[in-house]
Every structure is written in structure tokens, then in C-alpha cells.
Scaffold this active site. Structure first.
Site, PDB file in Angstrom:
ATOM      1  N   LEU A  96       1.025  -1.001   0.262  1.00 32.16           N
ATOM      2  CA  LEU A  96      -0.439   0.481  -0.046  1.00 32.16           C
ATOM      3  C   LEU A  96       1.158   1.116  -0.016  1.00 32.16           C
ATOM      4  O   LEU A  96       0.498   2.372  -0.773  1.00 32.16           O
ATOM      5  CB  LEU A  96      -0.670  -0.140   1.298  1.00 32.16           C
ATOM      6  CG  LEU A  96      -1.773   1.434   1.095  1.00 32.16           C
ATOM      7  CD1 LEU A  96      -2.823   1.243  -0.028  1.00 32.16           C
ATOM      8  CD2 LEU A  96      -2.553   0.998   2.360  1.00 32.16           C
ATOM      9  N   LYS A 127      -3.751  -0.827  16.881  1.00 30.52           N
ATOM     10  CA  LYS A 127      -4.593   0.131  16.492  1.00 30.52           C
ATOM     11  C   LYS A 127      -5.271   1.733  17.620  1.00 30.52           C
ATOM     12  O   LYS A 127      -5.096   2.154  17.290  1.00 30.52           O
ATOM     13  CB  LYS A 127      -4.997  -0.086  15.592  1.00 30.52           C
ATOM     14  CG  LYS A 127      -3.781  -1.370  14.075  1.00 30.52           C
ATOM     15  CD  LYS A 127      -4.096  -1.478  13.320  1.00 30.52           C
ATOM     16  CE  LYS A 127      -3.694  -1.772  11.590  1.00 30.52           C
ATOM     17  NZ  LYS A 127      -4.687  -2.530  10.863  1.00 30.52           N
TER      18      LYS A 127
END
Length: 308
Positions: free
Chosen positions: A16, A133
């Protein structure tokens, strides 16, 4: 014409990260990539760096672990996009004090690029993946660093090439396994499309301190619907075997980590519905597809065409 933000990509040689850097360059942002010296020793990564450099990106030597070089790099840009792997999620803690020292960063896009970690309901099954996260989110918010979170759900390169068949590299031609009742929908996005939407947010005041959700029409399907799409492409009905939620949970428990991670993701998306059960325009969230209706994206059907 308003001046475009200078963007630093951390993790620009990843799947990505490379797409983010390319999208940034295409959108005419001055683009920088933080690169570790060891990266040049990897032939594939070295080719990616050469391609970025040839396209106009500025390569800066440094890493999250080298604070002085990191601060030096940050002082050359306005926006930071972190695209490190999930194994390095907590390494982003090193980025926070460096951003505070640099004093010039207008926005941080931390490395999420998946299911919204605040919305998942698989606590205790994911080996802390989403908790890490969430931890980064809370630190960023507590430190008052301007942010944008990108919640893009699954990459099309993950699970979709096999039509969500565990252990397969290509779609089935005879039999297919469906988890749960097969009616809960998940979301897939092509990496280059994720990158285009992400870069569109960097100078958009509407997206500041928001979670941007990518759930585009044509990319939201249940397992039953995915199988029907594939059956339509190959002109053949597949024999379906349904695995109950109870049996899936038993399989997850019996399978050692990390071999059970794929099953946990399938359970989260296609049984629990963690990608689609909530309103994405609830407080703190925005619909990225509505924000940028001009952006084209690869639909699931178009991606499946490439599997024929």
C-alpha cells in the site's frame, strides 16, 4: 491555485505504501519517502525506490527508530502518512514525540487501512491487532496531533482472489465453503483506489480529525453474493458447504496463531459484520465515496474478471 501539502510516506516500499507514494506524486504533491539504508539491499524494494525517485519523489534516509533523522525528515513536510505493517503498529509511538519536536505537521494519517479498530467485536481473538491500533489512536488524540483515519476494510488482494476460500490461491471451480449463513456483507477495496482516496483527504478540511470510511457500492458483498458473482462469470453452479458460527469459532480456537488469523478476519467481517453493522456517518465518521464522487474505483465484479 492553493499550494499542495508536502507529504512524507513512511513504509513506501510496502504494497500500500508504494501506491500511496504514486498517488501522491500523481496528485502533484511534493512527495518524500523515509527509507532505511537496509531497504536498498532488497532487490524488489530497491526497484520500487528507483521508480519513485524517477517519478519525482525525494528519498530521505531514516527510520522510526532514528529520532534525529526522523525529525529532520518531518521538518521538510506538512503531512505524514504511515503505512508500516501491522507488526510495526506500536513503532508509531516513536513518531509522536518526533512530530511534536518538528512542530510543523498539519496532519498525521497513521497506519490503519483496514477495519475501523474502534468498531471491531473480536476482542481476545485477534491477538491484540486492533487493540494496538486503538492505542495509537488514543495517543494521537491525547497529544492533540491533527489526524485522519482511513478505514478501507479488506484489500482486494486479500481473500477475494480465492472468493474467501481459506488456503486457496485461486477461486474454486467445483465446491465452495461459506461461513455462517453467508448473508453478512464485507467490503473490498483495491490498493491503488485506497491510495487515491487517502491522498484526496490530506488538504481537505472536512476530513480533519475524522475517520474516513470506504464502503463503495459495488464493493460490498456477502459470501453468498460473492459466490453468485463467480458462478455467473464461469457459467457454473458450485456445491456449497455451510460452516456454522459455532464450528468456525471452534476451528479458530483449535488452530494455533498465526495460522488462525485468516479465520478471525473471516469471522469478523462475514459472520459478525464488523465492516458493515454501523452507520459510517455517525459522529466522527465520514463516507469517503460521498466526499469524492469523482474518484473512480475498481468494483468487486471487475476484480473478479481478472481471476478468469
Amino acid at each position: 491555485m492553493e499550494k499542495k501539502s508536502r507529504i512524507l510516506i513512511i513504509g513506501a516500499t510496502g504494497r500500500l505504501g508504494f501506491e500511496l507514494a504514486i498517488a501522491s506524486i500523481k496528485a502533484s504533491h511534493p512527495t518524500f519517502a523515509l527509507v532505511r539504508e537496509l531497504t536498498y539491499e532488497d532487490p524488489l524494494k530497491s526497484r520500487k525506490l528507483r521508480a519513485l525517485s524517477d517519478s519525482g519523489a525525494v528519498l530521505l534516509l531514516g527510520s522510526l527508530q532514528n529520532e534525529e533523522r526522523l525529525v529532520e525528515a518531518l521538518r521538510q513536510v506538512d503531512v505524514v502518512i504511515c503505512a508500516v505493517s501491522s507488526r510495526q503498529t506500536l513503532d508509531q509511538k516513536l513518531l509522536i514525540p518526533a512530530i511534536k519536536r518538528a512542530g510543523c505537521i498539519k496532519r498525521l494519517i497513521p497506519s490503519e487501512f483496514g477495519i475501523d479498530p474502534d468498531k471491531t467485536r473480536v476482542s481476545g481473538m485477534d491477538h491484540g491487532l486492533y487493540a494496538r491500533k486503538v492505542e495509537i489512536r488514543r495517543i494521537v488524540e491525547a497529544e492533540g496531533i491533527p489526524y485522519t483515519y482511513i478505514c478501507c476494510n479488506f484489500f482486494t488482494s486479500y481473500l477475494l482472489p480465492s472468493i474467501v476460500q481459506r488456503g486457496l490461491k485461486a477461486p474454486p471451480r467445483d465446491k465452495v465453503v461459506i461461513f455462517g449463513e453467508g448473508n453478512v456483507q464485507g467490503v473490498f477495496m483495491n490498493e491503488s483506489d485506497i491510495a487515491a482516496f487517502t491522498i484526496s483527504t490530506v488538504d481537505d478540511p472536512r476530513t480533519l480529525n475524522k475517520a474516513i470510511h470506504l464502503r463503495p457500492p459495488g464493493n460490498v458483498y456477502s459470501m453468498n453474493e460473492l459466490v453468485e458473482i463467480w458462478e455467473g462469470k464461469i457459467g457454473k453452479k458450485l456445491e456449497r458447504t455451510y460452516v456454522s458460527e459455532e464450528k468456525l469459532l471452534k476451528k479458530i480456537k483449535e488452530t494455533p496463531y498465526p495460522d488462525n488469523v485468516e479465520l478471525v478476519f473471516i469471522y469478523s467481517a462475514f459472520v459478525k459484520g464488523d465492516q458493515t453493522y454501523f452507520d459510517i456517518e455517525s459522529p466522527g465518521g465520514l463516507d469517503g465515496v460521498k466526499l469524492y464522487p469523482h474518484l473512480k474505483y475498481t468494483t468487486v465484479s471487475e476484480f473478479v474478471d481478472s481471476l478468469l
